[in-house]
Design a protein around this motif. Structure first.
Motif, PDB file in Angstrom:
ATOM      1  N   PRO A 187      -3.191  -1.492  11.795  1.00  0.00           N
ATOM      2  CA  PRO A 187      -2.618  -0.594  10.965  1.00  0.00           C
ATOM      3  C   PRO A 187      -2.666  -1.070   9.467  1.00  0.00           C
ATOM      4  CG  PRO A 187      -0.978  -1.254  12.716  1.00  0.00           C
ATOM      5  CD  PRO A 187      -2.327  -1.969  12.873  1.00  0.00           C
ATOM      6  N   LYS A 188      -2.767  -2.520   8.983  1.00  0.00           N
ATOM      7  CA  LYS A 188      -2.915  -2.887   7.988  1.00  0.00           C
ATOM      8  C   LYS A 188      -4.364  -2.548   7.379  1.00  0.00           C
ATOM      9  CE  LYS A 188      -2.950  -6.835   4.809  1.00  0.00           C
ATOM     10  NZ  LYS A 188      -2.885  -8.100   4.600  1.00  0.00           N
ATOM     11  N   GLU A 189      -5.337  -2.468   8.103  1.00  0.00           N
ATOM     12  CA  GLU A 189      -6.929  -2.141   8.067  1.00  0.00           C
ATOM     13  C   GLU A 189      -6.785  -0.637   7.781  1.00  0.00           C
ATOM     14  OE1 GLU A 189      -9.242  -5.467  10.429  1.00  0.00           O
ATOM     15  OE2 GLU A 189      -8.720  -3.624  11.473  1.00  0.00           O
ATOM     16  N   MET A 190      -5.985   0.111   8.569  1.00  0.00           N
ATOM     17  CA  MET A 190      -6.065   1.586   8.041  1.00  0.00           C
ATOM     18  C   MET A 190      -5.417   1.814   6.687  1.00  0.00           C
ATOM     19  SD  MET A 190      -4.771   3.248  11.729  1.00  0.00           S
ATOM     20  CE  MET A 190      -5.491   2.211  13.302  1.00  0.00           C
ATOM     21  N   MET A 191      -4.401   1.284   6.267  1.00  0.00           N
ATOM     22  CA  MET A 191      -3.631   1.556   5.043  1.00  0.00           C
ATOM     23  C   MET A 191      -4.735   0.994   3.985  1.00  0.00           C
ATOM     24  SD  MET A 191       0.095  -0.396   5.559  1.00  0.00           S
ATOM     25  CE  MET A 191       0.597  -0.494   7.110  1.00  0.00           C
ATOM     26  N   ILE A 192      -5.377  -0.271   4.176  1.00  0.00           N
ATOM     27  CA  ILE A 192      -6.472  -0.509   3.201  1.00  0.00           C
ATOM     28  C   ILE A 192      -7.455   0.692   3.148  1.00  0.00           C
ATOM     29  CG2 ILE A 192      -8.124  -2.304   2.646  1.00  0.00           C
ATOM     30  CD1 ILE A 192      -6.413  -4.424   3.904  1.00  0.00           C
ATOM     31  N   ALA A 193      -8.299   0.988   4.265  1.00  0.00           N
ATOM     32  CA  ALA A 193      -8.921   2.125   4.211  1.00  0.00           C
ATOM     33  C   ALA A 193      -8.443   3.577   3.491  1.00  0.00           C
ATOM     34  CB  ALA A 193      -9.571   2.512   5.572  1.00  0.00           C
ATOM     35  N   MET A 194      -7.250   3.766   3.599  1.00  0.00           N
ATOM     36  CA  MET A 194      -6.770   5.007   2.775  1.00  0.00           C
ATOM     37  C   MET A 194      -6.192   4.779   1.513  1.00  0.00           C
ATOM     38  SD  MET A 194      -4.452   6.828   5.989  1.00  0.00           S
ATOM     39  CE  MET A 194      -3.814   5.462   6.740  1.00  0.00           C
ATOM     40  N   SER A 195      -6.366   3.541   1.055  1.00  0.00           N
ATOM     41  CA  SER A 195      -6.075   3.102  -0.294  1.00  0.00           C
ATOM     42  C   SER A 195      -7.485   2.749  -0.984  1.00  0.00           C
ATOM     43  CB  SER A 195      -5.025   1.997  -0.499  1.00  0.00           C
ATOM     44  OG  SER A 195      -3.845   2.318   0.374  1.00  0.00           O
ATOM     45  N   PRO A 196      -8.009   3.654  -1.442  1.00  0.00           N
ATOM     46  CA  PRO A 196      -9.514   3.201  -2.251  1.00  0.00           C
ATOM     47  C   PRO A 196      -9.421   2.381  -3.279  1.00  0.00           C
ATOM     48  CG  PRO A 196      -9.274   5.584  -1.582  1.00  0.00           C
ATOM     49  CD  PRO A 196      -7.955   4.910  -1.464  1.00  0.00           C
ATOM     50  N   TYR A 251       0.799  -1.190  -0.097  1.00  0.00           N
ATOM     51  CA  TYR A 251      -0.096   0.181  -0.089  1.00  0.00           C
ATOM     52  C   TYR A 251       0.719   1.205   0.009  1.00  0.00           C
ATOM     53  CZ  TYR A 251      -3.222  -3.666   1.432  1.00  0.00           C
ATOM     54  OH  TYR A 251      -4.150  -4.494   1.421  1.00  0.00           O
ATOM     55  N   ARG A 252       2.076   1.115   0.144  1.00  0.00           N
ATOM     56  CA  ARG A 252       3.072   2.309   0.188  1.00  0.00           C
ATOM     57  C   ARG A 252       2.862   3.317  -0.990  1.00  0.00           C
ATOM     58  NH1 ARG A 252       7.144  -1.289  -2.091  1.00  0.00           N
ATOM     59  NH2 ARG A 252       8.057  -0.489  -3.756  1.00  0.00           N
ATOM     60  N   LYS A 253       2.564   3.015  -2.188  1.00  0.00           N
ATOM     61  CA  LYS A 253       2.340   3.847  -3.100  1.00  0.00           C
ATOM     62  C   LYS A 253       0.701   4.304  -3.516  1.00  0.00           C
ATOM     63  CE  LYS A 253       6.617   3.337  -5.386  1.00  0.00           C
ATOM     64  NZ  LYS A 253       7.408   2.706  -6.627  1.00  0.00           N
ATOM     65  N   SER A 254      -0.029   3.608  -2.719  1.00  0.00           N
ATOM     66  CA  SER A 254      -1.638   3.644  -3.007  1.00  0.00           C
ATOM     67  C   SER A 254      -2.351   4.420  -1.902  1.00  0.00           C
ATOM     68  CB  SER A 254      -2.058   2.302  -3.204  1.00  0.00           C
ATOM     69  OG  SER A 254      -2.091   1.491  -1.940  1.00  0.00           O
ATOM     70  N   ILE A 255      -1.602   5.193  -0.979  1.00  0.00           N
ATOM     71  CA  ILE A 255      -2.428   5.917  -0.219  1.00  0.00           C
ATOM     72  C   ILE A 255      -2.796   7.083  -0.987  1.00  0.00           C
ATOM     73  CG2 ILE A 255      -2.407   7.400   1.998  1.00  0.00           C
ATOM     74  CD1 ILE A 255      -2.141   4.156   2.433  1.00  0.00           C
ATOM     75  N   GLU A 256      -4.064   7.362  -0.930  1.00  0.00           N
ATOM     76  CA  GLU A 256      -4.622   8.516  -1.587  1.00  0.00           C
ATOM     77  C   GLU A 256      -5.016   9.837  -0.738  1.00  0.00           C
ATOM     78  OE1 GLU A 256      -5.482   8.771  -4.851  1.00  0.00           O
ATOM     79  OE2 GLU A 256      -4.492   6.883  -5.232  1.00  0.00           O
ATOM     80  N   PRO A 257      -4.868  11.021  -0.942  1.00  0.00           N
ATOM     81  CA  PRO A 257      -5.276  11.909  -0.316  1.00  0.00           C
ATOM     82  C   PRO A 257      -6.529  12.164   0.071  1.00  0.00           C
ATOM     83  CG  PRO A 257      -4.062  12.748  -2.188  1.00  0.00           C
ATOM     84  CD  PRO A 257      -4.345  11.385  -2.220  1.00  0.00           C
TER      85      PRO A 257
END
Length: 140
Positions: free
Chosen positions: A110-119, A93-99
């Motif tokens: 933390p993984k669930e948060m990364m998923i949520a911030m990577s639509p 998810y390092r490059k897929s976090i969207e503003p």
């Protein structure tokens, strides 16, 4: 003269033993700390149990992993910003976090948060899950 030499030798031996014990103590502490950090890297648990507390987080364009980790830690969503930074840098998810503005919960890992911030990743994962479920239903 022999007494001074014996005393000097004794002090030298005691000092050497203390240095060796200090090195052993430092090595053991470093290994324990490294093991704990490594273990938490793969098994980090949520800050709170269900239902947790919803928290709004704003992710800005160009926000670094360090800044994101510090923001999540400041809001009580994670325990360690440095650990989150490492988890994010080594994840898919390092490059897929969207503003955007996200509602995260203190009961999320933390993984669930990364998923949520990577639509985009979340949509892909949802589609894969639905395809797997559809495949399971057809087999039955």
């Amino acid at each position: 003269m022999n007494t001074n030499k014996a005393l000097f030798t004794f002090i030298k031996i005691i000092f050497t033993i203390l240095v060796i014990l200090l090195i052993i103590f430092g090595t053991v502490r470093l290994c324990r700390s490294g093991y704990d950090y490594g273990y938490r890297f793969f098994t980090e648990t949520p800050v709170d149990e269900e239902p947790g507390q919803d928290v709004l987080v704003q992710v800005d364009a160009g926000m670094s992993a360090k800044e994101l980790g510090e923001a999540l830690e400041a809001r009580g969503l994670i325990r360690d910003a440095k650990l989150f930074r490492m988890q994010l840098q080594l994840s898919a998810y390092r490059k897929s976090i969207e503003p955007g503005v996200y509602t995260l919960n203190t009961s999320m890992t933390p993984k669930e948060m990364m998923i949520a911030m990577s639509p985009k990743e979340e949509e892909t994962q949802t589609q894969e899950t639905e395809a797997e479920e559809a495949g399971t239903e057809k087999e039955e």
